[in-house]
Motif scaffolding. Sequence first.
Motif, PDB file in Angstrom:
ATOM      1  N   VAL A   1       0.821  -1.222   0.000  1.00 58.27           N
ATOM      2  CA  VAL A   1       0.000   0.000   0.000  1.00 58.27           C
ATOM      3  C   VAL A   1       0.855   1.272   0.000  1.00 58.27           C
ATOM      4  CG1 VAL A   1      -2.217  -0.640   0.983  1.00 58.27           C
ATOM      5  CG2 VAL A   1      -0.273  -0.261   2.491  1.00 58.27           C
TER       6      VAL A   1
ATOM      7  N   ASN B   1      -1.081   4.219  -0.590  1.00 64.06           N
ATOM      8  CA  ASN B   1      -2.128   5.228  -0.468  1.00 64.06           C
ATOM      9  C   ASN B   1      -2.370   5.541   1.012  1.00 64.06           C
ATOM     10  OD1 ASN B   1      -4.471   6.686  -0.375  1.00 64.06           O
ATOM     11  ND2 ASN B   1      -5.616   5.373  -1.775  1.00 64.06           N
TER      12      ASN B   1
ATOM     13  N   THR C   1      -4.325   7.480   2.459  1.00 59.82           N
ATOM     14  CA  THR C   1      -5.701   7.769   2.897  1.00 59.82           C
ATOM     15  C   THR C   1      -6.457   6.495   3.267  1.00 59.82           C
ATOM     16  OG1 THR C   1      -6.693   7.648   0.683  1.00 59.82           O
ATOM     17  CG2 THR C   1      -5.786   9.786   1.352  1.00 59.82           C
ATOM     18  N   ARG C   2      -5.807   5.318   3.044  1.00 59.10           N
ATOM     19  CA  ARG C   2      -6.526   4.068   3.324  1.00 59.10           C
ATOM     20  C   ARG C   2      -5.814   3.184   4.335  1.00 59.10           C
ATOM     21  NH1 ARG C   2      -8.934   2.614  -2.638  1.00 59.10           N
ATOM     22  NH2 ARG C   2     -10.104   4.543  -2.827  1.00 59.10           N
ATOM     23  N   VAL C   3      -5.066   3.822   5.236  1.00 61.89           N
ATOM     24  CA  VAL C   3      -4.358   3.000   6.222  1.00 61.89           C
ATOM     25  C   VAL C   3      -4.710   3.417   7.655  1.00 61.89           C
ATOM     26  CG1 VAL C   3      -2.461   2.237   4.730  1.00 61.89           C
ATOM     27  CG2 VAL C   3      -2.259   4.411   5.947  1.00 61.89           C
TER      28      VAL C   3
ATOM     29  N   GLN D   1      -4.755  12.973  -2.927  1.00 61.11           N
ATOM     30  CA  GLN D   1      -5.981  13.279  -3.683  1.00 61.11           C
ATOM     31  C   GLN D   1      -6.159  14.775  -3.937  1.00 61.11           C
ATOM     32  OE1 GLN D   1      -5.656  12.858  -0.470  1.00 61.11           O
ATOM     33  NE2 GLN D   1      -7.554  13.012   0.696  1.00 61.11           N
TER      34      GLN D   1
END
Length: 388
Positions: free
Chosen positions: A34, A36, A38-40, A239
């Motif tokens: 990963v 990203n 924003t997704r952890v 983003q």
Amino acid sequence: MFSRRTDWKLTPNLFTQAQHEALAQGREVLDLTVSNPTRVGLAYDADVIVSSLADPRAMDYDPQPKGVRSAREAVAAYYRQHEAFDVDAESPVLTTSTSEGYSHVLRLLCNPEDEILVPRPSYPLFEFLADLADVKLVPYPLLYDHGWQIDFPSLYQAVNHRTRAVVAVHPNNPTGSYVKSEERSALNKFCDEYNLALLVDEVFLDFALDGVPRPTFAANQEVLTFTLSGISKISALPQMKLAWIVTSGPDEQVSSALARLDVIADTYLSLNAPVQLAAPMLLEVRKNIQPLLIDRLRSNLAELDRQLAAQKECRRLEVEGGWYAVLRIPATKSDEELAVELLQKQSVLVHPGHFYDFVSAGYLVLSLITFPAVFHEGVSRVLEAFDH
Ligand SMILES: Cc1ncc(COP(=O)(O)O)c(C=O)c1O
């Protein structure tokens, strides 16, 4: 019908095929790749971030090629706070991403078929950025011997009359190595000798694992230097699409470069108003998110070391900063075959070293921003696969 520069081999390789299969089978895979943030599960200041985008001034269209003044001042303030040195607010040129920054600088420096020197191993996107700019990449090796270092004899062998720039990634992805101060002097000497520009990617600059800030190249005055960074990593907000190029070096070269960059940026005017107006806040929130990320990086690295200490087959390479760790594994097969096997047999996803152009087999790359529980279990599955 299509240009040669987009003649990429787009068929999935074994590794991506194996990922598609795992997805199609609905298998639960532990993802140690990963990138990203924003997704952890990081606790962002969501209200502050989102409300910063609702500035009523965004209803006015103020087309500034280099970006609006308040946003460029926020970038200058970032450098001032980093190491108390003044970047002129006129110097940063804002872009939507570091990739766009690379593209502008390559357009500025290179004619078709010109060459730039890039570190190996490093970031896989370079190849595409170079193809799109009709530029040829010539790798120069980073060597590992108790830490990574630039192989200067190879750099000197790689230069020729078509070379326009040297790229350095500070710290590099995925090796996590910063350019040391003696390497910086040697790079300046090299660029000066061959009349080359320095192009330095500092997206991970603030993520030093020992907590000791490393100097930025934005202060480099010796040769024409383009320092690229942005909030995708600095504030963990990929983003929002805000990045920049800071140009430094001998005055005359800097002003010519900036005049030309201004025209390139004016041709696209790619930044949107809400993000530019939010820039001071989007940079400010780094002060909250960076400590959380650094904690995550350190605790995952400590977990990796704890598990490595209990076995003998694998070890990790030294890492100074950034979001990744490199694992040295027994090179019984190609890295790609091993990564496919790990996915199929252990349901764990890791990046093979060849992804980053490691010259030999025997390397896997793990993301240190992974959820701790996933990282813990994922690492144990990886090590189990090599335990004989
Ligand atoms: C070394 C390096 N530079 C640049 C980027 C991309 O930055 P941006 O999202 O600003 O294009 C990445 C993303 O992983 C990276 O690893």
